[in-house]
Design a protein around this motif. Structure first.
Motif, PDB file in Angstrom:
ATOM      1  N   PRO A 153       0.814  -1.230   0.000  1.00  0.00           N
ATOM      2  CA  PRO A 153       0.000   0.000   0.000  1.00  0.00           C
ATOM      3  C   PRO A 153       0.840   1.268   0.000  1.00  0.00           C
ATOM      4  O   PRO A 153       0.513   2.251  -0.680  1.00  0.00           O
ATOM      5  N   THR A 154       1.935   1.262   0.745  1.00  0.00           N
ATOM      6  CA  THR A 154       2.825   2.433   0.792  1.00  0.00           C
ATOM      7  C   THR A 154       3.465   2.679  -0.563  1.00  0.00           C
ATOM      8  O   THR A 154       3.586   3.827  -1.013  1.00  0.00           O
ATOM      9  N   LEU A 155       3.895   1.607  -1.238  1.00  0.00           N
ATOM     10  CA  LEU A 155       4.502   1.761  -2.562  1.00  0.00           C
ATOM     11  C   LEU A 155       3.487   2.272  -3.575  1.00  0.00           C
ATOM     12  O   LEU A 155       3.837   3.072  -4.466  1.00  0.00           O
ATOM     13  N   ALA A 156       2.249   1.813  -3.478  1.00  0.00           N
ATOM     14  CA  ALA A 156       1.210   2.316  -4.384  1.00  0.00           C
ATOM     15  C   ALA A 156       1.029   3.813  -4.226  1.00  0.00           C
ATOM     16  O   ALA A 156       0.858   4.544  -5.219  1.00  0.00           O
ATOM     17  N   GLN A 157       1.073   4.316  -2.995  1.00  0.00           N
ATOM     18  CA  GLN A 157       0.954   5.751  -2.760  1.00  0.00           C
ATOM     19  C   GLN A 157       2.205   6.495  -3.212  1.00  0.00           C
ATOM     20  O   GLN A 157       2.130   7.553  -3.842  1.00  0.00           O
ATOM     21  N   ALA A 158       3.396   5.931  -2.891  1.00  0.00           N
ATOM     22  CA  ALA A 158       4.648   6.617  -3.204  1.00  0.00           C
ATOM     23  C   ALA A 158       4.844   6.794  -4.704  1.00  0.00           C
ATOM     24  O   ALA A 158       5.377   7.822  -5.152  1.00  0.00           O
ATOM     25  N   PHE A 159       4.408   5.821  -5.495  1.00  0.00           N
ATOM     26  CA  PHE A 159       4.628   5.878  -6.943  1.00  0.00           C
ATOM     27  C   PHE A 159       3.345   6.171  -7.712  1.00  0.00           C
ATOM     28  O   PHE A 159       3.341   6.090  -8.948  1.00  0.00           O
ATOM     29  N   ASP A 160       2.268   6.496  -6.996  1.00  0.00           N
ATOM     30  CA  ASP A 160       0.970   6.769  -7.629  1.00  0.00           C
ATOM     31  C   ASP A 160       0.619   5.634  -8.600  1.00  0.00           C
ATOM     32  O   ASP A 160       0.294   5.853  -9.766  1.00  0.00           O
ATOM     33  N   ALA A 161       0.698   4.423  -8.096  1.00  0.00           N
ATOM     34  CA  ALA A 161       0.524   3.229  -8.928  1.00  0.00           C
ATOM     35  C   ALA A 161      -0.733   2.484  -8.516  1.00  0.00           C
ATOM     36  O   ALA A 161      -1.247   2.640  -7.408  1.00  0.00           O
ATOM     37  N   SER A 162      -1.228   1.642  -9.424  1.00  0.00           N
ATOM     38  CA  SER A 162      -2.404   0.829  -9.144  1.00  0.00           C
ATOM     39  C   SER A 162      -2.012  -0.414  -8.362  1.00  0.00           C
ATOM     40  O   SER A 162      -0.832  -0.789  -8.278  1.00  0.00           O
ATOM     41  N   PHE A 163      -3.005  -1.071  -7.796  1.00  0.00           N
ATOM     42  CA  PHE A 163      -2.783  -2.337  -7.094  1.00  0.00           C
ATOM     43  C   PHE A 163      -2.152  -3.361  -8.029  1.00  0.00           C
ATOM     44  O   PHE A 163      -1.227  -4.086  -7.646  1.00  0.00           O
ATOM     45  N   GLN A 164      -2.638  -3.420  -9.277  1.00  0.00           N
ATOM     46  CA  GLN A 164      -2.119  -4.388 -10.236  1.00  0.00           C
ATOM     47  C   GLN A 164      -0.637  -4.145 -10.535  1.00  0.00           C
ATOM     48  O   GLN A 164       0.125  -5.084 -10.764  1.00  0.00           O
ATOM     49  N   GLN A 165      -0.225  -2.883 -10.529  1.00  0.00           N
ATOM     50  CA  GLN A 165       1.187  -2.581 -10.801  1.00  0.00           C
ATOM     51  C   GLN A 165       2.079  -2.958  -9.626  1.00  0.00           C
ATOM     52  O   GLN A 165       3.140  -3.569  -9.817  1.00  0.00           O
ATOM     53  N   VAL A 220       7.339  -1.555  11.084  1.00  0.00           N
ATOM     54  CA  VAL A 220       8.036  -0.584  11.947  1.00  0.00           C
ATOM     55  C   VAL A 220       8.969   0.303  11.129  1.00  0.00           C
ATOM     56  O   VAL A 220       9.020   1.526  11.318  1.00  0.00           O
ATOM     57  N   LEU A 221       9.714  -0.317  10.204  1.00  0.00           N
ATOM     58  CA  LEU A 221      10.648   0.471   9.390  1.00  0.00           C
ATOM     59  C   LEU A 221       9.913   1.467   8.498  1.00  0.00           C
ATOM     60  O   LEU A 221      10.347   2.621   8.346  1.00  0.00           O
ATOM     61  N   THR A 274       8.716   4.402  10.593  1.00  0.00           N
ATOM     62  CA  THR A 274       9.730   5.279  11.192  1.00  0.00           C
ATOM     63  C   THR A 274      10.706   5.851  10.171  1.00  0.00           C
ATOM     64  O   THR A 274      11.019   7.049  10.209  1.00  0.00           O
ATOM     65  N   LEU A 275      11.200   5.021   9.266  1.00  0.00           N
ATOM     66  CA  LEU A 275      12.238   5.460   8.338  1.00  0.00           C
ATOM     67  C   LEU A 275      11.783   5.528   6.882  1.00  0.00           C
ATOM     68  O   LEU A 275      12.523   6.027   6.032  1.00  0.00           O
ATOM     69  N   GLY A 276      10.596   4.997   6.583  1.00  0.00           N
ATOM     70  CA  GLY A 276      10.121   4.998   5.202  1.00  0.00           C
ATOM     71  C   GLY A 276      10.345   3.652   4.531  1.00  0.00           C
ATOM     72  O   GLY A 276      11.109   2.803   5.017  1.00  0.00           O
ATOM     73  N   TRP A 277       9.669   3.453   3.383  1.00  0.00           N
ATOM     74  CA  TRP A 277       9.682   2.150   2.738  1.00  0.00           C
ATOM     75  C   TRP A 277      11.057   1.741   2.236  1.00  0.00           C
ATOM     76  O   TRP A 277      11.373   0.540   2.153  1.00  0.00           O
ATOM     77  N   ARG A 278      11.924   2.691   1.912  1.00  0.00           N
ATOM     78  CA  ARG A 278      13.250   2.331   1.385  1.00  0.00           C
ATOM     79  C   ARG A 278      14.076   1.563   2.418  1.00  0.00           C
ATOM     80  O   ARG A 278      14.940   0.750   2.064  1.00  0.00           O
ATOM     81  N   ASP A 300      -2.280   1.927  10.422  1.00  0.00           N
ATOM     82  CA  ASP A 300      -1.060   2.455   9.823  1.00  0.00           C
ATOM     83  C   ASP A 300      -0.104   1.299   9.504  1.00  0.00           C
ATOM     84  O   ASP A 300      -0.365   0.137   9.823  1.00  0.00           O
ATOM     85  N   ALA A 301       1.039   1.630   8.868  1.00  0.00           N
ATOM     86  CA  ALA A 301       1.939   0.582   8.378  1.00  0.00           C
ATOM     87  C   ALA A 301       2.467  -0.294   9.514  1.00  0.00           C
ATOM     88  O   ALA A 301       2.569  -1.515   9.368  1.00  0.00           O
ATOM     89  N   ALA A 302       2.809   0.309  10.648  1.00  0.00           N
ATOM     90  CA  ALA A 302       3.339  -0.478  11.762  1.00  0.00           C
ATOM     91  C   ALA A 302       2.283  -1.446  12.284  1.00  0.00           C
ATOM     92  O   ALA A 302       2.584  -2.614  12.570  1.00  0.00           O
ATOM     93  N   ALA A 303       1.049  -0.972  12.411  1.00  0.00           N
ATOM     94  CA  ALA A 303      -0.028  -1.845  12.905  1.00  0.00           C
ATOM     95  C   ALA A 303      -0.328  -2.957  11.906  1.00  0.00           C
ATOM     96  O   ALA A 303      -0.588  -4.100  12.300  1.00  0.00           O
ATOM     97  N   VAL A 304      -0.298  -2.643  10.613  1.00  0.00           N
ATOM     98  CA  VAL A 304      -0.504  -3.676   9.593  1.00  0.00           C
ATOM     99  C   VAL A 304       0.547  -4.769   9.734  1.00  0.00           C
ATOM    100  O   VAL A 304       0.247  -5.969   9.692  1.00  0.00           O
ATOM    101  N   GLY A 305       1.802  -4.369   9.917  1.00  0.00           N
ATOM    102  CA  GLY A 305       2.871  -5.339  10.071  1.00  0.00           C
ATOM    103  C   GLY A 305       2.681  -6.235  11.280  1.00  0.00           C
ATOM    104  O   GLY A 305       2.898  -7.454  11.208  1.00  0.00           O
ATOM    105  N   LEU A 306       2.266  -5.650  12.390  1.00  0.00           N
ATOM    106  CA  LEU A 306       2.054  -6.445  13.599  1.00  0.00           C
ATOM    107  C   LEU A 306       0.907  -7.434  13.426  1.00  0.00           C
ATOM    108  O   LEU A 306       1.001  -8.599  13.846  1.00  0.00           O
TER     109      LEU A 306
END
Length: 465
Positions: free
Chosen positions: A38-50, A160-161, A164-168, A301-307
């Motif tokens: 989900p974070t990558l889709a937002q960061a690159f303005d990409a679709s789920f399929q991409q 968590v990463l 706190t630090l971003g997807w990269r 959020d991303a941390a909660a999704v990961g947990l």
């Protein structure tokens, strides 16, 4: 494989540490990336399929090349090839971590997948040359435990990463692990020794290329378009089918085929492989679809999704012994399939009604059942195998599992998008996401029943003979 007459224990421990790290971050390469979709889709303005291709590219490279690189290790030297694979994984992790576009990221994820294929194919083979024979069982168990730890750790660490630090950061962590592993492996792995008694089988280049093309066209056909299916999708699926026919013909004529098609005439074996592929398809759907549902429908959020996504693997680890006792009493296949079917139905309905607790209960049931199924299925296949067949059968089991993972990432992801019926999953309403879950895991429940039917038919055919 030649085993040294004497093995220096400190060197053996260092070598085993490097092989264990290979197993750890090869598994992290998949599980960390799923939670980032989900974070990558937002960061690159990409679709789920991409963004599905962030997972598919890794799996595609790993699936199609794992058998070939194992044979290449026999020719080029296992230590030399393993070091090259770790270095490739490290370089690809760096490029993925700084990728300016989604397509650069996807291309280098395929490079990571090739590195992972090399590591997965060679780590177990190198155990015999690095540890005393009396410790081989312990070493193999450690490799399995590290792989499981990577799968379990990936979602929570990734969440968590990202938070706190971003997807990269999730890819740069793999870079740090790969560099540490490269240093250890270069220092402690023993040099390659020629094996005069060994038979070095040639690499099946034609079969490998045809399998890459067939699976690539298949995955593209199921992911192009934003939840729609048009002429291009149909053409790609037709191309995949034709290429698969060519692959079968090529394997039948190859002197040293990548897949021993003659073994597939065994109905029980074919049933086990098909059942394993179907079950892996269902489990991969939870890893690709889950992050989008949790972030969009349940607003985590991303941390909660990961947990939340880490609960399933942790439950599988904790439930291993009691589940095994139940399996001994009632039958592993019966318990596993019942749990998978019940979990699929629950995952299609309970999260929309009970929120996070509903998702956790269904996910934990499915993950525990999946672990039990894999153990039972693999044991049934390998128990009656001769020593000469074990390597081939192990490769077939890995291939069927990975084919299921690719199908889960592509086909089941496409079903989720169709069920949600939204132009973009990043803006879809919770009701649309719940509809996508109902369709995806309703089909998943059907696939589990189909897996059970195939398994039953295979056992019946074996008894009849």
């Amino acid at each position: 494989m030649n085993r040294p007459a004497t093995i220096d224990l400190p060197a053996a421990n260092g070598a085993l540490a490097s092989l264990s790290l290979c197993a750890l971050f090869a598994a992290l390469g998949v599980s960390c990336a799923n939670v980032a979709l989900p974070t990558l889709a937002q960061a690159f303005d990409a679709s789920f399929q991409q963004v599905q291709w962030v997972v598919i590219a890794y799996l595609l490279a790993m699936t199609t090349l794992i058998v070939s690189v194992a044979r290449l290790g026999d020719v080029a030297g296992r230590r030399r090839l393993l070091l090259a694979g770790i270095a490739l994984f490290a370089a690809a992790s760096l490029v993925v971590g700084v990728a300016p576009t989604l397509w650069v990221l996807i291309a280098t994820r395929a490079g990571q997948g090739l590195g992972a294929a090399i590591m997965m194919a060679l780590t177990m083979a190198l155990v015999g040359a690095t540890v005393p024979q009396t410790r081989t069982g312990i070493a193999m168990g450690l490799l399995g435990a590290m792989s499981a730890a990577g799968t379990a750790l990936g979602p929570s660490l990734g969440g968590v990463l990202i938070g706190t630090l971003g997807w990269r950061a999730i890819f740069l962590v793999n870079l740090a692990l790969a560099l540490l592993t490269l240093a250890l492996a270069g220092r402690y792995l023993p040099p390659d020794r020629p094996d005069p008694a060994g038979v070095k089988l040639p690499v099946d280049v034609a079969g490998t290329l045809l399998l890459v093309l067939a699976l690539g066209a298949y995955a593209l056909g199921m992911t192009l378009g934003r939840g729609t299916f048009g002429p291009l999708n149909a053409a790609l699926l037709l191309a995949a089918a034709c290429t698969l026919v060519l692959f079968v013909l090529a394997e039948g004529r190859a002197a040293s085929p990548m897949i021993a098609l003659s073994m597939l005439r065994d109905r029980a074996l074919s049933a086990s492989l098909a059942g394993g592929a179907l079950v892996s398809t269902v489990m991969m759907a939870t890893l690709v679809v889950g992050p989008f549902y949790l972030s969009r429908a349940l607003a985590l959020d991303a941390a909660a999704v990961g947990l939340v996504m880490a609960v399933g693997p942790v439950a599988a680890a904790l439930a291993g012994v009691p589940a095994g006792r139940l399996a001994d009493r009632f039958g592993a296949a019966r318990i596993a399939v019942a749990g998978l079917a019940a979990g699929s139905v629950a995952l299609s309905l309970m999260p929309a009604k009970f929120g996070v607790p509903g998702y956790l209960g269904a996910s934990a049931s499915m993950t525990v059942s999946y672990a039990l199924f894999q153990t039972a299925n693999n044991t049934a296949v390998m128990a009656s195998a001769s020593p000469q067949q074990r390597g081939v059968l192990s490769g077939l089991l890995n291939l069927s599992r990975n084919l299921g993972l690719i199908t889960g990432a592509s086909v089941m992801g496409a079903l989720f998008a169709i069920g949600a019926a939204s132009p973009s999953l990043l803006t879809a309403q919770p009701g649309a996401m719940a509809a996508g879950m109902r369709l995806t895991f309703g089909v998943a429940a059907f696939l589990i029943v189909l897996a059970l039917s195939i398994s039953w038919a295979g056992r019946r055919g074996q008894v009849a003979r």
